[in-house]
Motif scaffolding. Structure first.
Motif, PDB file in Angstrom:
ATOM      1  N   GLY A  70      56.657  27.096  34.097  1.00  0.00           N
ATOM      2  CA  GLY A  70      58.805  27.364  33.543  1.00  0.00           C
ATOM      3  C   GLY A  70      59.721  27.751  34.507  1.00  0.00           C
ATOM      4  N   PHE A  71      58.283  27.361  35.416  1.00  0.00           N
ATOM      5  CA  PHE A  71      59.131  28.095  37.565  1.00  0.00           C
ATOM      6  C   PHE A  71      59.956  26.968  38.007  1.00  0.00           C
ATOM      7  N   GLY A  72      59.184  25.793  37.638  1.00  0.00           N
ATOM      8  CA  GLY A  72      58.858  24.354  38.380  1.00  0.00           C
ATOM      9  C   GLY A  72      60.745  23.814  37.906  1.00  0.00           C
ATOM     10  N   ASP A  73      59.865  22.161  38.763  1.00  0.00           N
ATOM     11  CA  ASP A  73      60.651  21.071  38.283  1.00  0.00           C
ATOM     12  C   ASP A  73      60.322  20.791  37.099  1.00  0.00           C
ATOM     13  N   PHE A  74      59.170  20.908  36.229  1.00  0.00           N
ATOM     14  CA  PHE A  74      58.386  20.503  35.391  1.00  0.00           C
ATOM     15  C   PHE A  74      57.255  21.539  34.593  1.00  0.00           C
ATOM     16  N   ALA A  75      57.468  20.881  33.548  1.00  0.00           N
ATOM     17  CA  ALA A  75      55.886  21.670  33.181  1.00  0.00           C
ATOM     18  C   ALA A  75      55.282  20.206  32.721  1.00  0.00           C
ATOM     19  N   GLY A 106      62.209  28.176  29.729  1.00  0.00           N
ATOM     20  CA  GLY A 106      62.274  27.826  31.554  1.00  0.00           C
ATOM     21  C   GLY A 106      61.561  26.144  31.444  1.00  0.00           C
ATOM     22  N   GLY A 107      60.714  25.904  30.982  1.00  0.00           N
ATOM     23  CA  GLY A 107      60.096  24.689  30.317  1.00  0.00           C
ATOM     24  C   GLY A 107      60.849  23.258  30.394  1.00  0.00           C
ATOM     25  N   GLN A 108      60.217  21.970  31.460  1.00  0.00           N
ATOM     26  CA  GLN A 108      61.303  21.422  31.507  1.00  0.00           C
ATOM     27  C   GLN A 108      60.260  19.723  30.994  1.00  0.00           C
ATOM     28  N   PHE A 139      50.593  10.857  32.391  1.00  0.00           N
ATOM     29  CA  PHE A 139      51.115  12.683  31.779  1.00  0.00           C
ATOM     30  C   PHE A 139      50.959  13.526  33.257  1.00  0.00           C
ATOM     31  N   ILE A 140      51.443  14.267  33.917  1.00  0.00           N
ATOM     32  CA  ILE A 140      50.970  15.236  34.643  1.00  0.00           C
ATOM     33  C   ILE A 140      51.440  16.883  34.135  1.00  0.00           C
ATOM     34  N   LEU A 141      50.638  17.342  33.702  1.00  0.00           N
ATOM     35  CA  LEU A 141      50.744  19.080  33.188  1.00  0.00           C
ATOM     36  C   LEU A 141      50.633  20.239  34.693  1.00  0.00           C
TER      37      LEU A 141
END
Length: 147
Positions: A70-75, A106-108, A139-141
Motif C-alpha cells: 500500500g506504499f508504492g506506485d502499485f500493489a 493506499g494500494g493501487q 500481472f505483477i504483484l
C-alpha cells in the motif's frame, strides 16, 4: 500438507513467498510469457510452475498468503493490451475483482505497456508460470507488509 495452506500452493512457491520481502515483485505469467528467459534475471532464476491454474486462480491463491503493498506506485499491475492502454480483457476484469478486496489502504491497481512490463519483470523476485491462455494475462504483484 500443512494446515491452513491451500493445496494448490506448491512447496517451491511457498518457499519463494516466504523469502520475499516488502517491495519485492512477483510476476504472474500467462502460458505465452517468456518465463524462462525472464526468470534468469530474477532472484529465483527459474520459473515456478502452476500448470493447473490460470492467472486469476494463481492470483487468488497467492494473495491468500501474500500481503499486497500500500506504499508504492502499485500493489498490482497488469500488462496492457497493445494499442489501447485503457481496454481490459476478461482476464483483467476477473483479476481486479479478486484483488480489489485484498488491497491495503493506499494500494493501487495499475497497468503498463507490454514492452515496459517485460523490462520490469526482469527485476522481479520470481516468475510464476500459469496455464493462462487469454491474451495479455500477465500481472505483477508487489509484496506488502503484515500488520
Amino acid at each position: 500438507m500443512l494446515n491452513g495452506i491451500d493445496g494448490r500452493i506448491t512447496p517451491t512457491l511457498l518457499h519463494c513467498l516466504a523469502r520475499m520481502g516488502h517491495g519485492d515483485d512477483l510476476v504472474i505469467a500467462d502460458a505465452n510469457f517468456a518465463a524462462d528467459s525472464t526468470a534468469r534475471h530474477c532472484v529465483v532464476d527459474r520459473p515456478i510452475p502452476l500448470a493447473g491454474l490460470d492467472a486469476v486462480q494463481a492470483i487468488d491463491v497467492i494473495t491468500g498468503l501474500l500481503p499486497l503493498d500500500g506504499f508504492g506506485d502499485f500493489a498490482a499491475l497488469r500488462m496492457e493490451i497493445d494499442g489501447d492502454a485503457q481496454e481490459m480483457g476478461e482476464v483483467h476484469h476477473q483479476a481486479w475483482a479478486v484483488l480489489r478486496p485484498r488491497l491495503p489502504e493506499g494500494g493501487q491497481l495499475t497497468n503498463c505497456p507490454r514492452p515496459r512490463f517485460y523490462d520490469h519483470a526482469k527485476t522481479a523476485f520470481a516468475v510464476v508460470q500459469t496455464a493462462e491462455t487469454r491474451p495479455f494475462g500477465c500481472f505483477i504483484l508487489k509484496k506488502g507488509v503484515v500488520f
